[in-house]
Design an enzyme around this catalytic site. Sequence first.
Site, PDB file in Angstrom:
ATOM      1  N   ARG A  70       0.831  -1.194   0.000  1.00  0.00           N
ATOM      2  CA  ARG A  70       0.000   0.000   0.000  1.00  0.00           C
ATOM      3  C   ARG A  70       0.874   1.256   0.000  1.00  0.00           C
ATOM      4  NH1 ARG A  70      -1.751   0.614   4.454  1.00  0.00           N
ATOM      5  NH2 ARG A  70      -1.228  -1.351   5.490  1.00  0.00           N
ATOM      6  N   TYR A 198      -1.749  -3.657  -6.885  1.00  0.00           N
ATOM      7  CA  TYR A 198      -1.445  -4.464  -5.724  1.00  0.00           C
ATOM      8  C   TYR A 198      -2.399  -4.280  -4.543  1.00  0.00           C
ATOM      9  CZ  TYR A 198       1.305  -7.200  -2.520  1.00  0.00           C
ATOM     10  OH  TYR A 198       1.721  -8.185  -1.667  1.00  0.00           O
ATOM     11  N   LYS A 207      -9.522  -2.484   1.817  1.00  0.00           N
ATOM     12  CA  LYS A 207      -9.276  -1.339   2.695  1.00  0.00           C
ATOM     13  C   LYS A 207     -10.046  -0.092   2.245  1.00  0.00           C
ATOM     14  CE  LYS A 207      -6.838  -3.982   5.131  1.00  0.00           C
ATOM     15  NZ  LYS A 207      -5.532  -4.133   5.656  1.00  0.00           N
ATOM     16  N   HIS A 227     -10.382  -2.431  11.768  1.00  0.00           N
ATOM     17  CA  HIS A 227      -9.285  -3.278  11.251  1.00  0.00           C
ATOM     18  C   HIS A 227      -9.050  -4.420  12.239  1.00  0.00           C
ATOM     19  CE1 HIS A 227      -4.849  -3.274   9.645  1.00  0.00           C
ATOM     20  NE2 HIS A 227      -5.620  -4.089   8.952  1.00  0.00           N
ATOM     21  N   SER A 249      -1.261  -3.830  10.167  1.00  0.00           N
ATOM     22  CA  SER A 249      -0.969  -4.803   9.119  1.00  0.00           C
ATOM     23  C   SER A 249       0.331  -5.545   9.427  1.00  0.00           C
ATOM     24  CB  SER A 249      -0.802  -4.092   7.772  1.00  0.00           C
ATOM     25  OG  SER A 249      -1.991  -3.415   7.432  1.00  0.00           O
ATOM     26  N   CYS A 251       1.042  -7.762  11.704  1.00  0.00           N
ATOM     27  CA  CYS A 251       1.389  -7.967  13.119  1.00  0.00           C
ATOM     28  C   CYS A 251       0.761  -9.248  13.659  1.00  0.00           C
ATOM     29  CB  CYS A 251       0.929  -6.791  13.967  1.00  0.00           C
ATOM     30  SG  CYS A 251       1.960  -5.324  13.796  1.00  0.00           S
ATOM     31  N   ASP A 276      -9.048  -9.810   9.242  1.00  0.00           N
ATOM     32  CA  ASP A 276      -8.576  -8.460   8.920  1.00  0.00           C
ATOM     33  C   ASP A 276      -9.577  -7.342   9.217  1.00  0.00           C
ATOM     34  OD1 ASP A 276      -6.419  -6.856   7.928  1.00  0.00           O
ATOM     35  OD2 ASP A 276      -7.499  -6.588   6.051  1.00  0.00           O
ATOM     36  N   ARG A 365       1.865 -12.225  -0.533  1.00  0.00           N
ATOM     37  CA  ARG A 365       0.538 -12.554   0.002  1.00  0.00           C
ATOM     38  C   ARG A 365      -0.031 -13.824  -0.588  1.00  0.00           C
ATOM     39  NH1 ARG A 365      -1.669  -8.814   4.025  1.00  0.00           N
ATOM     40  NH2 ARG A 365      -0.008  -7.286   4.150  1.00  0.00           N
TER      41      ARG A 365
END
Length: 580
Positions: A70, A198, A207, A227, A249, A251, A276, A365
């Site tokens: 991002r 992406y 998001k 989130h 993100s 973590c 998420d 990913r």
Amino acid sequence: MTTKNQALAAWVHEVAALTRPQNIVWCDGSDDEYDRMVNLMLEEGTLSPLNSQTHPNCYLHLSDPQDVARVEHLTFICSENAEEAGDNNNWLAPEQAKEKMAGLYDGCMQGRTMYVVPYCMGPIASPYSRCGVELTDSPYVVINMKLMTRMGSAALERIERGDSFVKGLHSVGELDPERRFIMHFPEELSIMSYGSGYGGNALLGKKCHALRIASWQARQEGWLAEHMLILGLESPTGETHYIAAAFPSACGKTNLAMLIPPEKYKDWKIWTLGDDIAWLHLDDEGQLRAINPEACYFGVVPGTNAKTNRNAYDMIQQNTIFTNVGKTDDNQPWWEDKKVGEPSVDWKGNPYSVESGPAAHPNSRFTVSATENKAYSSLAEAPEGVPISAIVFGGRRKELAPLVYEAKSWEHGVLIGAGVASETTAAATGEVGVVRRDPMAMKPFCGYNFADYWSHWLSFAERTDKLPKIFHVNWFRQNDEGEFLWPGFGENLRVLQWIIQRCDGEVSANETAIGYLPNEDSIDVSDLNIDPAVWRSLVSINDDQWRQEMSEFGDYLNSFGGKLPKKLRDKHQEISSALA
Ligand code: SAT
Ligand code: MN
């Protein structure tokens, strides 16, 4: 296919006139269509097959090396007024943003196909779900959105029955970082993205819609778009508590949502609802309920192995799209810490060598349908969602934050959420490992001013007396040698158990200035081989460090000026005084 919905038909027409695609394809979301799209990408060379014996129906996509995460500095909230967006967002006036984007979109789809992707975030039958339509020239986006959302005919029918929908326009453009923007127009429920293919930049349901636009909508309609992962913790007696947990993100949300209990806790079970995003609503009884708007996991690959996350490891052996991982010489996907196999090709498609960096990009990913997860909760599809017992905030902190602590009230919990700070990760471009404030893990995703957002959170206490308890955890404490003090992964279950016991009033705790901490003996770590002094440091606070933290946090809160809710200021003051 086309549509009976006039507004949708007109918008598709208008976008086509601007972008001038060679043809327009309406996606129905069928498996056949998915297979066709995969074949098209295989022919084009934008997807490559992986070993079909070991990894049936798995494919690899390599994104442009300049397009791997991002881009927060190129992401804007274009509300009518800049104050609405707040200092926590980049802002551009809507007219200016549209002009800029129109210049980029002009003729950008010539020679390409424009896909019309109707989707529903959340179960089709849920009143809490919301629809959107993404127009994109990227087949990669189409196949990801097919897994990520309830995409196609069913969503379109919902829209045709009169649901409002978020308009998302996306073009990969030239993938030029200098010509890349992700713009949000919350008042118009629309998104414009250009120049990236992406993740969160391009899969607009995720998001952009389910957090930035949805958080704005949620504020107006009285709910929360967060989130957060959602998990169900089933105790040996068969009772299940649901927990929603927010971490920045990369973590470990996916790992926690799929946790496998250690041997000693084998009668416990974790069910995954989401990894998420959570949409939280109060029901008629005042109970906070959660749905997961997504239908897949878009998880970080490196580090996933049979030990760290068995369920994730198993679920990505088939029917998975890999993005930016390496390959073995027999064409199996490979990534750092996979623990089996050797890389021969890296994520740029070059022969692998230790000198040229990791085989898999740190933000590589997997995209895989949630139903591939053995621990997928049957209630993940329930239109009414699940009742939430506890909300957990967390970040990646080498020091300071104890393993777990509990807020003394909802207001205090909101302050704890607002105080979340974390070391940055590869999920966004920029420096990795520096501590930054990330309130509620929403810094990159809150579609409006944080001060108003906190007021919105606080307002829930006026609407119900059944709110969940709020906690903070930190799995990432380190010693001076940089070794982790807590084993993490499956062992985190011990902390979740304490959280649930606190919710049920089954265990006493140690009251400190910052909240309730576990008594040393209320979490059993006897078999974990943790030095007793280390254990004590994990469940206690260092007053000096906390005074420093509260002072810095106070400066941060003050930066919101007069907009900062008084309740938060007072709570901050109360805790600072207690520490003094
Ligand atoms: O790129 S995404 O935003 O989809 C993933 C993440 O950062 O959480
Ligand atoms: Mn995320």
